[in-house]
Write a protein that holds these residues in place. Sequence first.
Motif, mmCIF file in Angstrom:
data_model
loop_
_atom_site.group_PDB
_atom_site.id
_atom_site.type_symbol
_atom_site.label_atom_id
_atom_site.label_comp_id
_atom_site.label_asym_id
_atom_site.label_seq_id
_atom_site.Cartn_x
_atom_site.Cartn_y
_atom_site.Cartn_z
ATOM 1 N N VAL A 187 25.950 43.726 47.839
ATOM 2 C CA VAL A 187 24.885 42.751 48.079
ATOM 3 C C VAL A 187 25.436 41.463 48.644
ATOM 4 N N VAL A 188 26.495 40.947 48.047
ATOM 5 C CA VAL A 188 26.986 39.621 48.433
ATOM 6 C C VAL A 188 27.565 39.624 49.850
ATOM 7 N N LYS A 189 27.998 40.774 50.353
ATOM 8 C CA LYS A 189 28.511 40.844 51.718
ATOM 9 C C LYS A 189 27.433 40.593 52.770
ATOM 10 N N LEU A 190 26.164 40.631 52.354
ATOM 11 C CA LEU A 190 25.069 40.363 53.283
ATOM 12 C C LEU A 190 24.825 38.866 53.475
ATOM 13 N N ALA A 191 25.474 38.025 52.676
ATOM 14 C CA ALA A 191 25.232 36.583 52.722
ATOM 15 C C ALA A 191 25.865 35.950 53.958
ATOM 16 N N CYS A 192 25.197 34.902 54.453
ATOM 17 C CA CYS A 192 25.727 34.138 55.590
ATOM 18 C C CYS A 192 26.484 32.931 55.040
ATOM 19 N N ALA A 193 27.570 33.187 54.349
ATOM 20 C CA ALA A 193 28.325 32.106 53.724
ATOM 21 C C ALA A 193 29.708 32.622 53.376
ATOM 22 N N ASP A 194 30.562 31.700 53.004
ATOM 23 C CA ASP A 194 31.892 32.061 52.533
ATOM 24 C C ASP A 194 31.769 32.587 51.108
ATOM 25 N N ILE A 195 32.005 33.858 50.922
ATOM 26 C CA ILE A 195 31.803 34.487 49.610
ATOM 27 C C ILE A 195 33.131 34.657 48.863
ATOM 28 N N SER A 196 34.121 33.857 49.216
ATOM 29 C CA SER A 196 35.435 33.977 48.577
ATOM 30 C C SER A 196 35.350 33.820 47.067
ATOM 31 N N ILE A 197 34.503 32.885 46.622
ATOM 32 C CA ILE A 197 34.394 32.643 45.185
ATOM 33 C C ILE A 197 33.866 33.882 44.469
ATOM 34 N N ASN A 198 32.917 34.600 45.092
ATOM 35 C CA ASN A 198 32.416 35.845 44.497
ATOM 36 C C ASN A 198 33.508 36.898 44.396
ATOM 37 N N THR A 199 34.249 37.040 45.511
ATOM 38 C CA THR A 199 35.303 38.045 45.550
ATOM 39 C C THR A 199 36.389 37.748 44.530
ATOM 40 N N LEU A 200 36.816 36.500 44.475
ATOM 41 C CA LEU A 200 37.892 36.123 43.566
ATOM 42 C C LEU A 200 37.451 36.237 42.106
ATOM 43 N N TYR A 201 36.226 35.783 41.814
ATOM 44 C CA TYR A 201 35.757 35.848 40.433
ATOM 45 C C TYR A 201 35.593 37.302 39.990
ATOM 46 N N SER A 202 35.010 38.124 40.857
ATOM 47 C CA SER A 202 34.820 39.535 40.534
ATOM 48 C C SER A 202 36.154 40.218 40.282
ATOM 49 N N LEU A 203 37.134 39.954 41.158
ATOM 50 C CA LEU A 203 38.455 40.559 41.007
ATOM 51 C C LEU A 203 39.139 40.061 39.739
ATOM 52 N N ALA A 204 39.001 38.760 39.453
ATOM 53 C CA ALA A 204 39.631 38.191 38.252
ATOM 54 C C ALA A 204 39.046 38.799 36.986
ATOM 55 N N VAL A 205 37.719 38.970 36.953
ATOM 56 C CA VAL A 205 37.078 39.553 35.768
ATOM 57 C C VAL A 205 37.520 40.998 35.571
ATOM 58 N N ILE A 206 37.568 41.755 36.652
ATOM 59 C CA ILE A 206 37.975 43.153 36.554
ATOM 60 C C ILE A 206 39.409 43.261 36.057
ATOM 61 N N ILE A 207 40.303 42.476 36.663
ATOM 62 C CA ILE A 207 41.717 42.539 36.266
ATOM 63 C C ILE A 207 41.889 42.083 34.824
ATOM 64 N N LEU A 208 41.233 40.967 34.464
ATOM 65 C CA LEU A 208 41.350 40.450 33.100
ATOM 66 C C LEU A 208 40.824 41.446 32.077
ATOM 67 N N THR A 209 39.630 41.968 32.338
ATOM 68 C CA THR A 209 38.996 42.881 31.387
ATOM 69 C C THR A 209 39.764 44.190 31.270
ATOM 70 N N VAL A 210 40.008 44.815 32.408
ATOM 71 C CA VAL A 210 40.650 46.126 32.389
ATOM 72 C C VAL A 210 42.086 46.021 31.886
ATOM 73 N N ARG A 211 42.819 45.012 32.358
ATOM 74 C CA ARG A 211 44.215 44.879 31.917
ATOM 75 C C ARG A 211 44.299 44.631 30.417
ATOM 76 N N THR A 212 43.431 43.739 29.922
ATOM 77 C CA THR A 212 43.423 43.455 28.485
ATOM 78 C C THR A 212 43.057 44.693 27.680
#
Length: 315
Positions: A187-212
Amino acid sequence: MLDLNFTASANPSTFILMGIPGLEDMHIWISIPFFSMYVVALIANSVILLIIKTETVLHEPMFYFLSMLAITDLILSTSTLPKILGIFWFNFHEINFHACLTQMFFIHAFSGVESGLLVAMALDRYVAICNPLRHSSILTNAVVGQVGIVTLLRGLVLMTPHPFLVRKWPYCRTNVVPHTYCEHMAVVKLACADISINTLYSLAVIILTVRTDVTCIFLSYVLILRTVFSLPSKDARWKTLSTCGSHVCVILTFYIPALFSFLTHRFSRHIPHHTHILLANMYLLVPPMLNPIIYGIRTKQIRECAAQLFMTKIS
């Protein structure tokens, strides 16, 4: 055919879910195994919940956590499958913008809850095997309830920013989502904006949750294996290990599809897009279907209670 006309707006009123791009002609055939898995998941998890509720012999930590897992699986599968089947059977591709955000939140939040519950079940196995005499005093009903609440809150809190971040972006390209459900990055890839914060937050949550979670499960089983292999009898070692078999199978059922979906989505540009979508669907379909079956087949108490309940119903 999908209506691709789209008027630029900060928040579109609807999104259009394509289904599985490239396999549109196969939707009706793909729906058969999808529907079958959903029905099995609904029936099997409901039976597990009924058995645990009615049989007092199962009122202990392992089965309380199993009932929480069954509820989570019902939420996960029901948050996606009815809409997917609507796409496949009736061409109901539209989804309201806010309904899309709600679906996104439930999918990602309860995936995190399920991962946390697998850690809680590993904790139960660790205490039961390494400290069997203190099991009932350590994992009291109050402690089990607190662990369940913490697991739920962690999943909800970590995923709450996702829909708010998605909502803040303008969408001026298209409202067609190349997916069967409102997956966050699709969904977020459809946005007309810099979505870096979405990508970084999503990746951080996945790594933090799964790694822990994976680290906690791994350490639990290291300690369990150390205790098991210190037992003098081979039969005792095998019997003790067999009590962990169901949990290990459920762990593999959950993390292997998730890992494949994550890796193919983010690091492989050579895999067809429809393969990404199918893997993402398997991640949400297979664990809810297999988890109750695994525990039903491998857990003697559940088998016996299920047989007794079934015989009572037909007599």
